[in-house]
Design a protein around this motif. Structure first.
Motif, PDB file in Angstrom:
ATOM      1  N   TYR A 245       0.830  -1.200   0.000  1.00  0.00           N
ATOM      2  CA  TYR A 245       0.000   0.000   0.000  1.00  0.00           C
ATOM      3  C   TYR A 245       0.868   1.256   0.000  1.00  0.00           C
ATOM      4  CZ  TYR A 245      -3.869   3.117   0.384  1.00  0.00           C
ATOM      5  OH  TYR A 245      -4.777   4.103   0.091  1.00  0.00           O
ATOM      6  N   GLU A 246       1.522   1.538   1.101  1.00  0.00           N
ATOM      7  CA  GLU A 246       2.397   2.718   1.203  1.00  0.00           C
ATOM      8  C   GLU A 246       3.846   2.258   1.138  1.00  0.00           C
ATOM      9  OE1 GLU A 246       3.164   6.079   1.153  1.00  0.00           O
ATOM     10  OE2 GLU A 246       2.238   6.686   3.038  1.00  0.00           O
ATOM     11  N   SER A 247       4.541   2.604   0.073  1.00  0.00           N
ATOM     12  CA  SER A 247       5.953   2.254  -0.014  1.00  0.00           C
ATOM     13  C   SER A 247       6.783   3.527   0.103  1.00  0.00           C
ATOM     14  CB  SER A 247       6.262   1.525  -1.329  1.00  0.00           C
ATOM     15  OG  SER A 247       5.726   2.228  -2.427  1.00  0.00           O
ATOM     16  N   LYS A 248       7.499   3.650   1.215  1.00  0.00           N
ATOM     17  CA  LYS A 248       8.385   4.785   1.437  1.00  0.00           C
ATOM     18  C   LYS A 248       9.750   4.423   0.858  1.00  0.00           C
ATOM     19  CE  LYS A 248       5.822   7.455   4.297  1.00  0.00           C
ATOM     20  NZ  LYS A 248       5.529   8.878   4.135  1.00  0.00           N
ATOM     21  N   ILE A 249      10.078   5.044  -0.263  1.00  0.00           N
ATOM     22  CA  ILE A 249      11.298   4.713  -0.982  1.00  0.00           C
ATOM     23  C   ILE A 249      12.202   5.938  -1.031  1.00  0.00           C
ATOM     24  CG2 ILE A 249      12.229   3.922  -3.185  1.00  0.00           C
ATOM     25  CD1 ILE A 249       9.502   2.580  -3.693  1.00  0.00           C
ATOM     26  N   VAL A 250      13.477   5.733  -0.729  1.00  0.00           N
ATOM     27  CA  VAL A 250      14.451   6.832  -0.720  1.00  0.00           C
ATOM     28  C   VAL A 250      15.503   6.586  -1.792  1.00  0.00           C
ATOM     29  CG1 VAL A 250      16.133   8.109   0.667  1.00  0.00           C
ATOM     30  CG2 VAL A 250      14.088   7.184   1.757  1.00  0.00           C
ATOM     31  N   TYR A 251      15.860   7.661  -2.494  1.00  0.00           N
ATOM     32  CA  TYR A 251      16.903   7.598  -3.524  1.00  0.00           C
ATOM     33  C   TYR A 251      17.917   8.707  -3.266  1.00  0.00           C
ATOM     34  CZ  TYR A 251      19.111   8.173  -8.122  1.00  0.00           C
ATOM     35  OH  TYR A 251      20.018   8.292  -9.146  1.00  0.00           O
ATOM     36  N   ARG A 252      19.196   8.367  -3.356  1.00  0.00           N
ATOM     37  CA  ARG A 252      20.265   9.361  -3.195  1.00  0.00           C
ATOM     38  C   ARG A 252      20.776   9.730  -4.582  1.00  0.00           C
ATOM     39  NH1 ARG A 252      22.668  11.605   0.913  1.00  0.00           N
ATOM     40  NH2 ARG A 252      24.871  12.215   0.907  1.00  0.00           N
ATOM     41  N   THR A 253      20.606  10.994  -4.933  1.00  0.00           N
ATOM     42  CA  THR A 253      20.914  11.407  -6.296  1.00  0.00           C
ATOM     43  C   THR A 253      22.415  11.340  -6.583  1.00  0.00           C
ATOM     44  OG1 THR A 253      21.140  13.767  -5.731  1.00  0.00           O
ATOM     45  CG2 THR A 253      18.940  12.970  -6.288  1.00  0.00           C
ATOM     46  N   GLU A 254      22.741  11.028  -7.814  1.00  0.00           N
ATOM     47  CA  GLU A 254      24.141  10.939  -8.228  1.00  0.00           C
ATOM     48  C   GLU A 254      24.758  12.326  -8.376  1.00  0.00           C
ATOM     49  OE1 GLU A 254      24.654   8.545 -11.670  1.00  0.00           O
ATOM     50  OE2 GLU A 254      23.600   6.802 -10.844  1.00  0.00           O
ATOM     51  N   LYS A 255      23.956  13.276  -8.826  1.00  0.00           N
ATOM     52  CA  LYS A 255      24.495  14.592  -9.144  1.00  0.00           C
ATOM     53  C   LYS A 255      24.868  15.394  -7.904  1.00  0.00           C
ATOM     54  CE  LYS A 255      23.727  18.334 -12.427  1.00  0.00           C
ATOM     55  NZ  LYS A 255      22.830  18.875 -13.472  1.00  0.00           N
ATOM     56  N   PHE A 256      23.929  15.481  -6.930  1.00  0.00           N
ATOM     57  CA  PHE A 256      24.161  16.321  -5.755  1.00  0.00           C
ATOM     58  C   PHE A 256      24.200  15.526  -4.444  1.00  0.00           C
ATOM     59  CE2 PHE A 256      21.958  19.255  -8.756  1.00  0.00           C
ATOM     60  CZ  PHE A 256      22.995  20.162  -8.923  1.00  0.00           C
ATOM     61  N   GLU A 257      23.941  14.217  -4.519  1.00  0.00           N
ATOM     62  CA  GLU A 257      23.842  13.363  -3.331  1.00  0.00           C
ATOM     63  C   GLU A 257      22.781  13.875  -2.350  1.00  0.00           C
ATOM     64  OE1 GLU A 257      27.860  12.804  -1.798  1.00  0.00           O
ATOM     65  OE2 GLU A 257      28.019  10.988  -3.009  1.00  0.00           O
ATOM     66  N   ASP A 258      21.671  14.344  -2.911  1.00  0.00           N
ATOM     67  CA  ASP A 258      20.502  14.712  -2.108  1.00  0.00           C
ATOM     68  C   ASP A 258      19.594  13.498  -1.972  1.00  0.00           C
ATOM     69  OD1 ASP A 258      21.259  17.362  -1.816  1.00  0.00           O
ATOM     70  OD2 ASP A 258      20.190  18.018  -3.617  1.00  0.00           O
ATOM     71  N   ASN A 259      18.853  13.429  -0.870  1.00  0.00           N
ATOM     72  CA  ASN A 259      17.876  12.364  -0.705  1.00  0.00           C
ATOM     73  C   ASN A 259      16.519  12.816  -1.240  1.00  0.00           C
ATOM     74  OD1 ASN A 259      19.573  10.492   0.482  1.00  0.00           O
ATOM     75  ND2 ASN A 259      19.153  11.186   2.553  1.00  0.00           N
ATOM     76  N   VAL A 260      15.971  12.015  -2.147  1.00  0.00           N
ATOM     77  CA  VAL A 260      14.613  12.232  -2.657  1.00  0.00           C
ATOM     78  C   VAL A 260      13.784  11.052  -2.186  1.00  0.00           C
ATOM     79  CG1 VAL A 260      13.201  12.683  -4.694  1.00  0.00           C
ATOM     80  CG2 VAL A 260      15.628  13.302  -4.703  1.00  0.00           C
ATOM     81  N   ARG A 261      12.569  11.312  -1.723  1.00  0.00           N
ATOM     82  CA  ARG A 261      11.780  10.201  -1.191  1.00  0.00           C
ATOM     83  C   ARG A 261      10.331  10.262  -1.670  1.00  0.00           C
ATOM     84  NH1 ARG A 261      10.814  13.983   2.868  1.00  0.00           N
ATOM     85  NH2 ARG A 261       8.897  13.682   4.077  1.00  0.00           N
ATOM     86  N   THR A 262       9.704   9.101  -1.750  1.00  0.00           N
ATOM     87  CA  THR A 262       8.267   9.050  -1.998  1.00  0.00           C
ATOM     88  C   THR A 262       7.556   9.350  -0.691  1.00  0.00           C
ATOM     89  OG1 THR A 262       8.124   6.681  -1.509  1.00  0.00           O
ATOM     90  CG2 THR A 262       8.528   7.319  -3.808  1.00  0.00           C
ATOM     91  N   PHE A 263       6.368   9.916  -0.798  1.00  0.00           N
ATOM     92  CA  PHE A 263       5.623  10.307   0.398  1.00  0.00           C
ATOM     93  C   PHE A 263       4.141  10.263   0.078  1.00  0.00           C
ATOM     94  CE2 PHE A 263       3.564  13.582   3.017  1.00  0.00           C
ATOM     95  CZ  PHE A 263       4.015  13.245   4.282  1.00  0.00           C
ATOM     96  N   CYS A 264       3.354   9.796   1.031  1.00  0.00           N
ATOM     97  CA  CYS A 264       1.887   9.845   0.934  1.00  0.00           C
ATOM     98  C   CYS A 264       1.386   9.238  -0.373  1.00  0.00           C
ATOM     99  CB  CYS A 264       1.392  11.289   1.077  1.00  0.00           C
ATOM    100  SG  CYS A 264      -0.408  11.467   1.172  1.00  0.00           S
ATOM    101  N   MET A 265       1.593   7.925  -0.512  1.00  0.00           N
ATOM    102  CA  MET A 265       1.149   7.226  -1.718  1.00  0.00           C
ATOM    103  C   MET A 265      -0.336   6.909  -1.620  1.00  0.00           C
ATOM    104  SD  MET A 265       3.124   4.070  -3.549  1.00  0.00           S
ATOM    105  CE  MET A 265       4.562   5.080  -3.840  1.00  0.00           C
TER     106      MET A 265
END
Length: 457
Positions: A245-265
């Motif tokens: 149902y709710e998948s909280k997924i985090v990705y660390r970007t290659e360019k800036f090494e920022d964390n991007v995450r899914t939220f409120c699916m």
């Protein structure tokens, strides 16, 4: 009359504070002051026909009122310490989980029975995510749905209304510290109390900053989350949402090494407007009842920006970006992913000819004119990463709504009881404290403080 406890805010934290106080001591004199309306009077005028977009009501029915901003959310209660706040840093990880489970039991006994509990434990998707430079966070998720969530809140209010004084459409203007308690000022006067619980949520972040400044309560800068809401055909993510149902997924970007995450699916859900301090942003809802479900799934992609000295106004930064979106689009902007990649704005015809039918009437435009390049680059990287585990995510017709902003209050200096260190008997809980960022954590903080007060009065 002097109250034993006054609660400022009738969101999840305030409701569960009142509920637990009544359970522990039904002789206590308790009052709740809420700037919004009671549950049955909370109606957003947007009907999609006569009113198609936000008209900026004085009090946003989606954000304020009994149940807080969570009243018309999709009712997801995530039982985890991995996200949703840092409550565990104050009360310990074990107790935090126990309190979230207790909140779940209350929800089930007040109309939530029969709803499903999802879990990421033992899922094959953890490995799939890791193989594609993504991290799936651990959680158990109770999904009530917007419809069942409303029923639960309705039942909680009916149980409390004869035991607790509720003052709706009564915003508190300021708090004054007295020798033996607090004076709470509102539009027509003031009342006194021995203990005061402040639970004003994210929409009360500006008010909370003012109160802390007036009372000289130390705070520290928090963060703001900025991004977009993605809408695509539900079948693209169905293999994930059917199991998790709710998948909280985090990705660390290659360019800036920022964390991007899914939220409120929101599987089979709708995209909606929100009005925070007069700024129109975007969010998502979903329903448990199949009759209210759509063929689309939506979720947010957010980049958290943390600020250090000398910059202090993280919410102001987020607001300025949201205001720019409102200026260009008259509200929320929507853009096809393919148009964003090609560096062109979306048009009404391009949206209409696409394979995804929007569930929110938004203005076609160009998000690259709104979002900072670093944030937008991170979001685009994340979409391509998600496409590897959910092929079709990066399709041209995937819709991006902007902007989505999650405002967090500056974190208030509190002790292990969520009580201000400077003033005894003044408690700051829920998302307005900067400690919690979710329904489950906010509710648990309310129960925790209520139990502490019940032991001391």
């Amino acid at each position: 009359m002097k109250y034993d406890v006054i609660i400022v805010g009738a969101g999840p934290g305030g409701i569960f504070s009142a509920y637990e106080l009544v359970q522990k001591n039904d002789k206590l004199k308790i009052a709740v002051f809420e700037s919004g309306y009671s549950l049955e009077k909370r109606h957003c005028p947007i009907d999609g026909v006569k009113v198609k977009s936000c008209i900026k009501c004085k009090t946003c029915a989606i954000m304020n009122g009994f149940g807080g901003a969570g009243a018309f959310s999709d009712g997801k209660y995530n039982i985890t310490n991995d996200f949703g706040g840092t409550l565990y840093e104050y009360i310990g990880k074990t107790q935090a989980i126990e309190l979230m489970k207790y909140v779940d039991e209350i929800n089930l006994s007040h109309g939530g029975e029969g709803t499903k509990m999802y879990s990421t434990a033992g899922t094959k998707f953890k490995k799939l995510c890791m193989q594609n430079k993504l991290k799936l966070l651990d959680a158990s998720v109770r999904h009530l749905g917007t419809d069942i969530n409303y029923v639960v809140l309705e039942n909680l209010y009916n149980e409390l209304k004869d035991k607790v004084e509720f003052h709706f459409h009564t915003p508190v203007t300021r708090l004054e510290h007295l020798e033996d308690g607090y004076r709470v000022y509102y539009k027509d006067g003031s009342v006194d109390c021995t203990n005061c619980i402040v639970s004003v949520g994210r929409s009360g972040s500006k008010w909370m900053e003012t109160i802390c400044k007036d009372l000289e309560i130390p705070t520290k800068s928090n963060r703001v989350d900025i991004g977009v809401r993605v809408e695509l055909p539900a079948v693209i993510f169905s293999h994930l949402t059917d199991e998790l149902y709710e998948s909280k997924i985090v990705y660390r970007t290659e360019k800036f090494e920022d964390n991007v995450r899914t939220f409120c699916m929101n599987p089979y859900g709708i995209v909606v407007n929100e009005n925070t301090n007069g700024i129109v942003t975007v969010n998502g809802h979903s329903y448990e009842d199949p009759e209210h479900q759509t063929e689309n799934t939506n979720f947010a992609l957010l980049v958290a920006k943390h600020f250090s000295e000398p910059f202090k106004d993280s919410n102001g930064y987020g607001e300025s970006i949201a205001r720019l979106s409102n200026m260009l689009g008259g509200g929320v902007i929507v853009q096809r992913f393919g148009d964003l990649v090609r560096g062109r704005r979306s048009t009404v015809n391009r949206i209409k000819e696409g394979l995804v039918t929007p569930t929110l009437a938004a203005t076609p435009g160009d998000l690259s004119l709104v979002l900072p390049k670093r944030i937008l680059d991170g979001i685009m990287e994340m979409i391509y990463a998600l496409d590897k585990i959910a092929p079709g995510t990066a399709n041209d017709d995937t819709l991006l709504y902007g902007v989505e902003v999650k405002f967090y209050n500056m974190e208030v200096e509190l002790d292990e009881n969520l009580e201000t260190k400077k003033y005894r008997g003044l408690y700051i809980i829920g998302d307005g404290s900067g400690v919690t960022h979710s329904l489950s954590h906010a509710s648990a903080s309310g129960v925790y403080v209520a139990r502490h007060i019940a032991e001391t009065v």
